[in-house]
Design an enzyme around this catalytic site. Structure first.
Site, short mmCIF file in Angstrom:
data_model
loop_
_atom_site.label_atom_id
_atom_site.label_comp_id
_atom_site.label_asym_id
_atom_site.label_seq_id
_atom_site.Cartn_x
_atom_site.Cartn_y
_atom_site.Cartn_z
N LYS A 114 0.83 -1.22 0.00
CA LYS A 114 0.00 0.00 0.00
C LYS A 114 0.85 1.26 0.00
O LYS A 114 0.43 2.29 -0.50
CB LYS A 114 -0.98 -0.01 1.19
CG LYS A 114 -1.96 -1.17 1.08
CD LYS A 114 -3.38 -0.85 1.44
CE LYS A 114 -4.26 -1.98 0.92
NZ LYS A 114 -5.63 -1.99 1.30
N LYS A 196 -3.90 -10.76 -7.09
CA LYS A 196 -5.18 -11.15 -6.49
C LYS A 196 -6.30 -10.24 -7.00
O LYS A 196 -6.05 -9.06 -7.31
CB LYS A 196 -5.11 -11.15 -4.97
CG LYS A 196 -5.03 -9.79 -4.33
CD LYS A 196 -5.28 -9.86 -2.82
CE LYS A 196 -5.50 -8.44 -2.29
NZ LYS A 196 -6.10 -8.35 -1.00
N LYS A 199 -10.30 -4.61 -5.76
CA LYS A 199 -11.06 -3.47 -6.30
C LYS A 199 -10.14 -2.46 -6.96
O LYS A 199 -10.59 -1.67 -7.77
CB LYS A 199 -11.87 -2.81 -5.20
CG LYS A 199 -11.04 -2.22 -4.10
CD LYS A 199 -11.70 -2.43 -2.78
CE LYS A 199 -10.70 -2.36 -1.66
NZ LYS A 199 -11.03 -3.20 -0.55
P1 ATP Z 1 -7.45 -4.07 -1.50
O1 ATP Z 1 -7.89 -4.01 -2.91
O2 ATP Z 1 -7.36 -2.74 -0.83
O3 ATP Z 1 -6.26 -4.96 -1.26
P2 ATP Z 1 -9.33 -6.11 -1.02
O4 ATP Z 1 -10.20 -5.97 -2.18
O5 ATP Z 1 -8.28 -7.17 -1.02
O6 ATP Z 1 -8.64 -4.74 -0.70
P3 ATP Z 1 -9.90 -6.40 1.73
O7 ATP Z 1 -10.76 -5.46 2.45
O8 ATP Z 1 -8.42 -6.28 1.93
O9 ATP Z 1 -10.25 -6.33 0.21
O10 ATP Z 1 -10.28 -7.91 2.06
C1 ATP Z 1 -11.45 -8.33 2.71
C2 ATP Z 1 -11.45 -9.83 2.87
O11 ATP Z 1 -11.53 -10.46 1.60
C3 ATP Z 1 -10.19 -10.38 3.54
O12 ATP Z 1 -10.54 -11.48 4.34
C4 ATP Z 1 -9.36 -10.81 2.38
O13 ATP Z 1 -8.47 -11.84 2.75
C5 ATP Z 1 -10.43 -11.32 1.42
N1 ATP Z 1 -9.98 -11.16 0.04
C6 ATP Z 1 -9.74 -10.01 -0.61
N2 ATP Z 1 -9.37 -10.22 -1.87
C7 ATP Z 1 -9.37 -11.57 -2.04
C8 ATP Z 1 -9.08 -12.43 -3.13
N3 ATP Z 1 -8.73 -11.95 -4.30
N4 ATP Z 1 -9.19 -13.77 -2.94
C9 ATP Z 1 -9.59 -14.27 -1.75
N5 ATP Z 1 -9.87 -13.51 -0.68
C10 ATP Z 1 -9.77 -12.19 -0.80
#
Ligand code: ATP
Ligand code: LTN
Length: 332
Positions: A114, A196, A199
């Protein structure tokens, strides 16, 4: 009857919820509702580590609550609340800042990622984020923290902080465990199978509120693999794009990779991608419709989060009092 074990998790309302969040986290929360005593929250204090548009932030947090419910989290069986509505999070967060080492925080992968993405705003909150997350978890004496694979490191740090504190002051916090699903733990972006699904890369990200035609378009554009064989086989090394879609399909239908391979034997990507899209569309359709309906009833949503914060506070305050007593602060 023996007391149920405690499950706790949060998601930041920093963007719209997506399929990665659903498969990595929320779906499992729903499936385990009856087995555990559950606490799920909007990690809105964490979201402030990155600049937000206030109106949009508020709407997203409320929509996240509506989506939690629409995904199947029954507010009667799960304590659903905003992190910022329970002041003990920030209070314990500060105390734990003082028991978390600079070196530990410097090693956090999410902080490094980040910081790169927000090079003009590497604020103190972004750095101390894991200590606040530790507070979120330890306040409730959680046994399990169901998250996707990317959060494992933060839960490990929480365990270290809990052990350190318990070592100095005697048993105060339960040492929690990460609870990571076998399928769906890491969903990759459809347009970037090396990253991964997130968003921050909206192109290959399926949002829970996406309309069917948008989902179909995203699947049709999904990156498939540069290898010469064009059939469907689970091989994350050589076929990351196809393997990711198989992982999605498997997590949504319960079918094994072998079953999926057999089902699509002899078929090319042109058939496989719309078939995956179809499963995703039909899974998300009732969720989107229900969330849209609930969003119209703000009064109901307010009553859910108020009740949630009340229930959460009782438990959180008991832990906070214990901590204050132990470190020498005076509890009010
Ligand atoms: P950012 O885009 O800011 O990294 P994010 O979309 O990954 O955010 P978070 O709020 O960090 O979302 O994650 C919320 C939950 O969803 C956490 O438990 C995280 O492990 C899970 N998660 C997020 N992205 C994935 C993914 N691509 N696959 C599986 N689990 C995910
Ligand atoms: N850091 C997590 C969100 C989060 C969380 C928590 C998850 C904040 N506090 C407590 C589990 C338990 C994330 O970015 N996904």
């Amino acid at each position: 009857m023996a007391e149920k074990k405690i499950m706790l998790s949060g998601i930041q309302p920093s963007g719209n919820l997506h399929l990665g969040n659903y498969l990595g986290a929320i779906k499992g929360w729903v499936e385990r509702t009856d087995e555990y005593d559950n606490f799920y929250f909007m990690a809105d204090l964490h979201t402030l580590t990155v600049r937000q548009d206030p109106e949009d932030f508020r709407r997203r947090a409320l929509e996240q609550l509506a989506l939690y419910i629409a995904c199947g989290l029954d507010p009667e069986k799960n304590t659903l609340f905003y992190q910022s509505h329970v002041p003990a999070h920030a209070q314990l967060g500060w105390v734990l800042d003082c028991y978390t080492m600079f070196g530990e925080l410097s090693r956090m992968t999410q902080f490094k990622d980040k910081s790169k993405k927000n090079a003009d705003n590497i604020n103190a909150g972004l750095f101390t984020y894991p200590a606040l997350m530790a507070a979120d978890i330890l306040l409730y004496q959680a046994h399990y923290v169901p998250v996707g694979e990317d959060q494992r490191q933060h839960v490990e740090l929480t365990r270290d902080i809990a052990n350190r504190f318990n070592g100095v002051y005697g048993q105060t916090f339960r040492v929690p465990e990460a609870y990571i699903p076998k399928e769906g733990a890491r969903i990759y972006g459809l347009s970037t199978p090396e990253d991964k699904m997130s968003k921050s890369i909206p192109d290959g990200c399926i949002f829970l509120m996406d309309e069917p035609d948008v989902i179909l378009k995203k699947f049709k554009k999904a990156v498939t693999d540069a290898d010469t064989e064009k059939w469907i086989r689970f091989d994350p090394q050589n076929k990351p794009g196809v393997s990711n879609m198989m992982n999605i399909l498997s997590a949504l239908t319960g079918k094994s990779f072998e079953q999926i391979e057999q089902e699509f034997e002899g078929m090319g990507y042109g058939k496989f991608k719309p078939a995956c899209a179809e499963v995703v569309i039909e899974t998300l359709r009732p969720i989107r419709e229900e969330a849209t309906r609930i969003m119209k009833d703000e009064e109901y949503l307010r009553s859910v989060y108020r009740k949630g914060a009340e229930r959460a506070s009782v438990i959180a305050e008991a832990t906070l009092k214990d901590v204050y007593d132990k470190v020498g602060l005076t509890y009010k």
